[in-house]
Design a protein around this motif. Structure first.
Motif, PDB file in Angstrom:
ATOM      1  N   ALA A  59       0.832  -1.205   0.000  1.00  0.00           N
ATOM      2  CA  ALA A  59       0.000   0.000   0.000  1.00  0.00           C
ATOM      3  C   ALA A  59       0.865   1.253   0.000  1.00  0.00           C
ATOM      4  O   ALA A  59       0.541   2.255  -0.648  1.00  0.00           O
ATOM      5  N   ALA A  60       1.992   1.196   0.723  1.00  0.00           N
ATOM      6  CA  ALA A  60       2.899   2.342   0.763  1.00  0.00           C
ATOM      7  C   ALA A  60       3.521   2.588  -0.603  1.00  0.00           C
ATOM      8  O   ALA A  60       3.682   3.743  -1.032  1.00  0.00           O
ATOM      9  N   LEU A  61       3.864   1.507  -1.299  1.00  0.00           N
ATOM     10  CA  LEU A  61       4.438   1.637  -2.641  1.00  0.00           C
ATOM     11  C   LEU A  61       3.432   2.295  -3.577  1.00  0.00           C
ATOM     12  O   LEU A  61       3.790   3.158  -4.388  1.00  0.00           O
ATOM     13  N   ALA A  62       2.161   1.899  -3.469  1.00  0.00           N
ATOM     14  CA  ALA A  62       1.118   2.489  -4.298  1.00  0.00           C
ATOM     15  C   ALA A  62       0.952   3.975  -3.984  1.00  0.00           C
ATOM     16  O   ALA A  62       0.821   4.812  -4.889  1.00  0.00           O
ATOM     17  N   ALA A  63       0.963   4.310  -2.709  1.00  0.00           N
ATOM     18  CA  ALA A  63       0.815   5.712  -2.312  1.00  0.00           C
ATOM     19  C   ALA A  63       1.996   6.552  -2.789  1.00  0.00           C
ATOM     20  O   ALA A  63       1.826   7.695  -3.234  1.00  0.00           O
ATOM     21  N   LEU A  64       3.185   5.983  -2.713  1.00  0.00           N
ATOM     22  CA  LEU A  64       4.380   6.683  -3.170  1.00  0.00           C
ATOM     23  C   LEU A  64       4.312   6.905  -4.676  1.00  0.00           C
ATOM     24  O   LEU A  64       4.632   7.992  -5.174  1.00  0.00           O
ATOM     25  N   ALA A  65       3.885   5.890  -5.412  1.00  0.00           N
ATOM     26  CA  ALA A  65       3.758   6.012  -6.869  1.00  0.00           C
ATOM     27  C   ALA A  65       2.751   7.097  -7.233  1.00  0.00           C
ATOM     28  O   ALA A  65       2.985   7.914  -8.137  1.00  0.00           O
ATOM     29  N   SER A  66       1.636   7.119  -6.523  1.00  0.00           N
ATOM     30  CA  SER A  66       0.614   8.125  -6.786  1.00  0.00           C
ATOM     31  C   SER A  66       1.151   9.533  -6.528  1.00  0.00           C
ATOM     32  O   SER A  66       0.887  10.463  -7.298  1.00  0.00           O
ATOM     33  N   ALA A  67       1.934   9.676  -5.471  1.00  0.00           N
ATOM     34  CA  ALA A  67       2.514  10.975  -5.152  1.00  0.00           C
ATOM     35  C   ALA A  67       3.492  11.423  -6.225  1.00  0.00           C
ATOM     36  O   ALA A  67       3.529  12.603  -6.596  1.00  0.00           O
ATOM     37  N   VAL A  68       4.272  10.486  -6.739  1.00  0.00           N
ATOM     38  CA  VAL A  68       5.244  10.820  -7.780  1.00  0.00           C
ATOM     39  C   VAL A  68       4.537  11.287  -9.043  1.00  0.00           C
ATOM     40  O   VAL A  68       4.896  12.304  -9.649  1.00  0.00           O
TER      41      VAL A  68
END
Length: 461
Positions: free
Chosen positions: A86-95
């Motif tokens: 979930a953190a990876l997904a959130a980080l990708a979305s932020a990028v």
């Protein structure tokens, strides 16, 4: 990935910074394999059933990682989060949110996704820096991992979207909202999960539902279930195919003796001749979808026609054709299989093998659910109707392929059951001759050993 401080990573992932100053920057790429980490990168530690990535945190930092994203304190600089996926997904979305000049292209379909993604990447790279990595990185892990390869220099990000249930594609589009969405086809893949092709269509259509009004939905005019998705999107609809209603259309399709199609491309009153160097009649549909993306993003019809003639296979085991020193031609399409993609591969075998002896080595097709037996019988029937000379079904699960072929009245070919891949290799090694054409196809790993045994030694190294 773009440069981000640990404080920024913690903020968008809901984590906390440990063992480092919040201002420490990650300047390199994101990896979950410690062997691939580079200087300044972010290592993501997953706790798997067999391997705990946390145990490799120190190794990753020693190899140059700036920090670790983990679910517990590893003693290394990093950010601790509740759940790394979930953190990876959130980080990708932020990028993605910080890359205002980026155009995201999403594509899905029951077959041909990875190949078409590769074609789109090759075309768009002519317009600007493009991310479209090889392979099928289309799930909850591979998708954000691909997104995080984008940098401030990236102009186009091409993302493949897989689904094994309703809501899967919607979830992926929430990580990275596409401006261009491509739906290739709706077939018999994952029927065990979706229950019907109509269920598959509902899931695939989530991509076009996510497009903005300013976006473009590129739909296959030759597939009624795909063309029928047009009312589900706010975006402009661009139909591609061989049907008269297609805005990007192919006519005068011809397939040469090596199985390579050529056609006349039509777009906005302009035409161009396309001569592909990849094999398979189904590549016409794949390349038309890629053409639709490139044309909608500003490439001229003339440049698209020229570029399509130069696209090649990027991701392995997908219509990779090679000829051995002994004159045997092998079609390696062994990465994955479903009834639709296997039927397309069989048609390619028939075209390439005209006047030659043809052999189809077919493995088990997974995830068909209650349609498992009928799906295997169907591809056997298609093989026989196309006049394949020899059919080898690998492993007992693929046995119904033989039953389907033998039920075709008048077929004079030979159908064989191989207990496993070793047995299939033994069948082939004892009876291959100059001029033979061999197709190898099956769901992941089911026929890989067969094609590797057929590959010349210098290519296998």
């Amino acid at each position: 990935m773009i440069r981000m401080t640990l404080a920024e990573i913690a903020e968008c992932t809901g984590g906390r910074v440990v063992n480092a100053e919040p201002g420490l920057e990650v300047t390199g790429g994101v990896e979950y394999d410690s062997r691939k980490i580079g200087p300044g990168g972010l290592f993501v530690a997953f706790e798997g059933e067999k391997v705990d990535g946390h145990l490799f945190a120190g190794k990753a930092v020693a190899a140059g990682a700036a920090a670790v994203l983990s679910t517990r304190d590893t003693g290394e600089p990093g950010v601790v989060v509740a759940e790394p996926l979930a953190a990876l997904a959130a980080l990708a979305s932020a990028v993605v949110g910080r890359l205002g000049e980026l155009t995201v292209v999403g594509l899905t379909g029951s077959s041909g996704k990875t190949t078409t993604k590769d074609y789109i990447g090759q075309l768009l790279s002519r317009l600007g820096p493009t991310i479209a990595p090889a392979g099928s990185l289309n799930n909850e892990l591979g998708f954000p991992y691909t997104v995080l390869q984008a940098t401030t220099e990236t102009r186009f990000l091409v993302l493949e979207m897989g689904a094994r249930g309703i809501g899967h594609i919607r979830y992926l589009t929430e990580i990275a909202r596409p401006q261009v969405g491509v739906v290739l086809n709706v077939g018999a893949a994952h029927l065990g999960e979706f229950g019907s092709v109509e269920g598959t269509a509902r899931a695939k259509g989530e991509l076009v539902e996510a497009l903005p009004e300013s976006g473009v939905a590129i739909l296959n005019a030759d597939d009624p279930l795909v063309a029928g998705m047009a009312p589900r999107t706010r975006a402009r609809v661009l139909l591609v195919g061989e049907a008269e209603r297609a805005a990007v259309r192919a006519t005068d399709v011809v397939v040469d003796g090596a199985g390579r199609p050529s056609y006349r491309l039509h777009w906005d009153g302009k035409t161009g001749n396309v001569r592909l160097r990849v094999a398979g009649r189904h590549q016409v549909a794949n390349t038309l979808a890629a053409a639709g993306v490139a044309l909608s993003l500003g490439m001229s019809a003339e440049d698209v026609a020229e570029a399509l003639g130069e696209v090649g296979i990027v991701s392995g085991r997908r219509m990779d054709v090679f000829t051995r020193p002994d004159g045997v031609t092998v079609i390696d399409d062994s990465y994955n299989a479903n009834p639709s993609s296997t039927t397309a591969a069989l048609h390619a075998l028939a075209a390439m093998g005209a006047g030659r002896r043809t052999t189809a080595v077919l493995g088990y097709m997974a995830e068909l659910g209650p349609h498992e037996r009928s799906g295997h019988e169907e591809v056997g029937r298609v093989a026989a109707e196309l006049g394949v000379d020899r059919l080898v079904a690998v492993a007992p699960e693929a046995g119904p392929i033989v039953d389907g072929a033998q039920a075709v009245e008048g077929w004079t070919g030979q159908a064989l059951r191989a207990a496993d891949q070793a047995a299939a290799i033994e069948i082939l090694e004892g009876d291959l001759r100059d001029g033979d054409v061999v197709l190898v196809k099956g769901s992941r790993y089911r026929t890989w050993d067969v094609v590797d045994a057929l590959r010349p030694e210098e290519e296998s190294r």
